[in-house]
Design an enzyme around this catalytic site. Structure first.
Site, PDB file in Angstrom:
ATOM      1  N   ARG A  53     -11.254  -9.429  29.622  1.00 14.70           N
ATOM      2  CA  ARG A  53     -12.368 -10.243  30.119  1.00 14.70           C
ATOM      3  C   ARG A  53     -13.128  -9.430  31.172  1.00 14.70           C
ATOM      4  NH1 ARG A  53     -10.903 -10.095  34.694  1.00 14.70           N
ATOM      5  NH2 ARG A  53     -12.841 -11.093  35.327  1.00 14.70           N
ATOM      6  N   GLY A  54     -14.233 -10.012  31.634  1.00 15.44           N
ATOM      7  CA  GLY A  54     -15.077  -9.276  32.566  1.00 15.44           C
ATOM      8  C   GLY A  54     -16.108  -8.505  31.765  1.00 15.44           C
ATOM      9  N   ALA A  55     -17.361  -8.585  32.204  1.00 17.15           N
ATOM     10  CA  ALA A  55     -18.449  -8.062  31.371  1.00 17.15           C
ATOM     11  C   ALA A  55     -18.276  -6.590  30.963  1.00 17.15           C
ATOM     12  CB  ALA A  55     -19.777  -8.288  32.084  1.00 17.15           C
ATOM     13  N   ARG A  94     -17.689 -13.894  22.470  1.00 21.45           N
ATOM     14  CA  ARG A  94     -18.082 -14.670  23.663  1.00 21.45           C
ATOM     15  C   ARG A  94     -19.589 -14.470  23.849  1.00 21.45           C
ATOM     16  NH1 ARG A  94     -14.703 -13.967  29.036  1.00 21.45           N
ATOM     17  NH2 ARG A  94     -15.428 -16.091  29.422  1.00 21.45           N
ATOM     18  N   GLN A 198      -9.269 -16.651  37.974  1.00 17.40           N
ATOM     19  CA  GLN A 198      -9.347 -15.183  37.984  1.00 17.40           C
ATOM     20  C   GLN A 198      -9.270 -14.638  39.418  1.00 17.40           C
ATOM     21  OE1 GLN A 198     -11.361 -17.175  36.270  1.00 17.40           O
ATOM     22  NE2 GLN A 198     -12.060 -16.280  34.361  1.00 17.40           N
ATOM     23  N   ASP A 239     -22.539 -11.433  34.466  1.00 13.87           N
ATOM     24  CA  ASP A 239     -22.305 -11.330  33.022  1.00 13.87           C
ATOM     25  C   ASP A 239     -23.581 -11.007  32.265  1.00 13.87           C
ATOM     26  OD1 ASP A 239     -19.937 -13.097  34.001  1.00 13.87           O
ATOM     27  OD2 ASP A 239     -19.394 -12.226  32.066  1.00 13.87           O
ATOM     28  N   ASN A 249     -23.201 -15.742  35.970  1.00 11.55           N
ATOM     29  CA  ASN A 249     -21.879 -15.265  36.392  1.00 11.55           C
ATOM     30  C   ASN A 249     -20.932 -16.468  36.390  1.00 11.55           C
ATOM     31  OD1 ASN A 249     -20.191 -13.054  37.296  1.00 11.55           O
ATOM     32  ND2 ASN A 249     -20.111 -14.099  39.264  1.00 11.55           N
ATOM     33  N   LYS A 250     -19.690 -16.200  36.669  1.00 16.11           N
ATOM     34  CA  LYS A 250     -18.634 -17.223  36.607  1.00 16.11           C
ATOM     35  C   LYS A 250     -19.054 -18.521  37.286  1.00 16.11           C
ATOM     36  CE  LYS A 250     -15.516 -17.117  34.891  1.00 16.11           C
ATOM     37  NZ  LYS A 250     -15.321 -17.750  33.553  1.00 16.11           N
TER      38      LYS A 250
HETATM   39  O1  MRU Z   1     -14.710 -15.452  32.101  1.00 18.44           O
HETATM   40  P1  MRU Z   1     -14.583 -14.076  32.683  1.00 18.44           P
HETATM   41  O2  MRU Z   1     -13.317 -13.886  33.432  1.00 18.44           O
HETATM   42  O3  MRU Z   1     -14.858 -13.004  31.668  1.00 18.44           O
HETATM   43  O4  MRU Z   1     -15.775 -14.000  33.740  1.00 18.44           O
HETATM   44  C1  MRU Z   1     -15.978 -12.804  34.431  1.00 18.44           C
HETATM   45  C2  MRU Z   1     -17.036 -12.882  35.455  1.00 18.44           C
HETATM   46  O5  MRU Z   1     -17.713 -13.881  35.605  1.00 18.44           O
HETATM   47  C3  MRU Z   1     -17.311 -11.626  36.239  1.00 18.44           C
HETATM   48  O6  MRU Z   1     -17.811 -11.953  37.505  1.00 18.44           O
HETATM   49  C4  MRU Z   1     -18.352 -10.776  35.497  1.00 18.44           C
HETATM   50  O7  MRU Z   1     -17.988 -10.596  34.163  1.00 18.44           O
HETATM   51  C5  MRU Z   1     -18.542  -9.477  36.137  1.00 18.44           C
HETATM   52  S1  MRU Z   1     -17.136  -8.428  35.919  1.00 18.44           S
HETATM   53  C6  MRU Z   1     -17.479  -6.966  36.680  1.00 18.44           C
END
Ligand code: MRU
Length: 336
Positions: A53-55, A94, A198, A239, A249-250
């Site tokens: 996970r994470g962009a 996703r 997270q 994201d 973002n999250k």
């Molecule tokens: O659902 P996730 O855990 O993939 O969400 C991740 C985030 O929102 C991060 O802040 C974003 O992807 C940036 S990661 C460098």
């Protein structure tokens, strides 16, 4: 010390052709275990379950997914249409993080040159991501430290934007890490990041491993901390950043941006160039992922909400560009 969230492992795989090896983030921090992924279906499941996970890490997953589809196609005797359909499934696993589709699109045009050419390009996506992270982190830390004149910088962050979300360094957490490496002793308020935590599970763990002082707080504590004057800046990842600067973002990020504005605090967004999406005009055009109700109703394997209650589980929100103080990327620090 550095955690590698996702990589291609030449020595793994059923037929000796290699496999994607990813650190299973659903098990952290209790268990450090890796998933060896040899099919596109396995990769789609790993992405959907947030094992990876994470962009930026999703960008690498997308690029490596094309290699997997080609290997699987060769193994199973698929025609080109079926291979392309498998690539599309990875690309759409996703919807919000533009990096996933971007990673696929970086290598897909090379499929005609053969699987090894695609693998080389996919590995390049990973190495370039880490280089971009390091550069944006250095630039962001310099900028932040030049503007906030305190012996100890107190930063609030959300979700996980460290090594685990990228390939090897981090974005928002990378900026904090670079400030720490520069000897400026930042301390971090870590928002737990409901519903799947997270922040509590991943960011707190990463910061502990790095020896960076951090304090875990419930998401709902941010306003009180700011009102008490205990936060100097908020820094988050992204994201997808639309052409007008709106930031997905999250979930919870938008609320932090509103709070930061109310309290006169800077709100920074750190992301590599691959997260800036010129094809999406503004935040209203960003697809926001809706996830399973169980993530909200069940905590740590135990159902806390009554059976049958309606649940809304938006994984992301959109912060309007007007609330962003500055964006940090490998190209430098820019205002909205
Ligand atoms: O659902 P996730 O855990 O993939 O969400 C991740 C985030 O929102 C991060 O802040 C974003 O992807 C940036 S990661 C460098």
């Amino acid at each position: 010390m550095t955690l590698i969230a996702i990589a291609w492992d030449d020595d793994a795989g059923r037929d000796g052709r290699g496999a994607v090896r990813l650190l299973d983030q659903t098990l952290l921090p209790g268990t450090t275990a890796y998933r060896e992924i040899v099919t596109t279906d396995e990769l789609v499941v790993a992405i959907a379950e947030l094992a990876v996970r994470g962009a930026p890490a999703l960008g690498v997953a997308g690029a490596l997914g094309v290699v997997l589809a080609m290997d699987e196609g060769a193994r199973e005797g698929w025609d080109d249409a079926r291979v392309q359909a498998a690539v599309d499934r990875v690309r759409h696993a996703r919807p919000t993080a533009v990096n996933l589709a971007w990673g696929v699109d970086q290598v897909r045009p090379l499929m005609g040159r053969g699987r090894d050419a695609v693998l080389v390009a996919a590995r390049r996506v990973a190495t370039e991501d880490e280089a971009a992270n390091r550069e944006l982190s250095r630039l962001g830390a310099d900028w932040l430290l030049a503007r906030i004149d305190r012996p100890r910088l107190r930063v609030l962050t959300h979700c996980n934007t460290g090594s685990l979300a990228c390939v090897g360094y981090g974005t928002a957490l990378g900026v904090i890490r670079a400030a720490h490496e520069a000897g400026r002793r930042p301390s971090v308020w870590v928002g737990e990041t409901r519903p799947v935590l997270q922040g509590a599970r991943l960011t707190a763990w990463e910061l502990q491993r790095l020896g960076i002082p951090c304090t875990l707080v419930a998401d709902s504590m941010a306003a009180a901390l700011m009102a008490a004057g205990e936060v100097d800046a908020v820094i988050v990842g992204a994201d997808r950043i639309a052409a007008n600067g709106d930031v997905a973002n999250k979930i919870g990020t938008y609320g932090l941006a509103v709070l930061a504005r109310h309290h006169g605090l800077p709100f920074y967004v750190a992301a590599p160039r691959s997260t800036f999406d010129r094809d999406t005009p503004d935040g209203s055009a960003i697809p926001v992922e809706r996830r399973d109700a169980e993530e909200v109703a069940v905590v740590g394997g135990r159902r806390l909400a009554p059976e049958g209650v309606a649940v809304e589980n938006r994984a992301f929100d959109v912060t309007p560009a007007g609330l962003v103080t500055a964006y940090v990327s490998e190209d430098g620090v820019t205002r909205p």
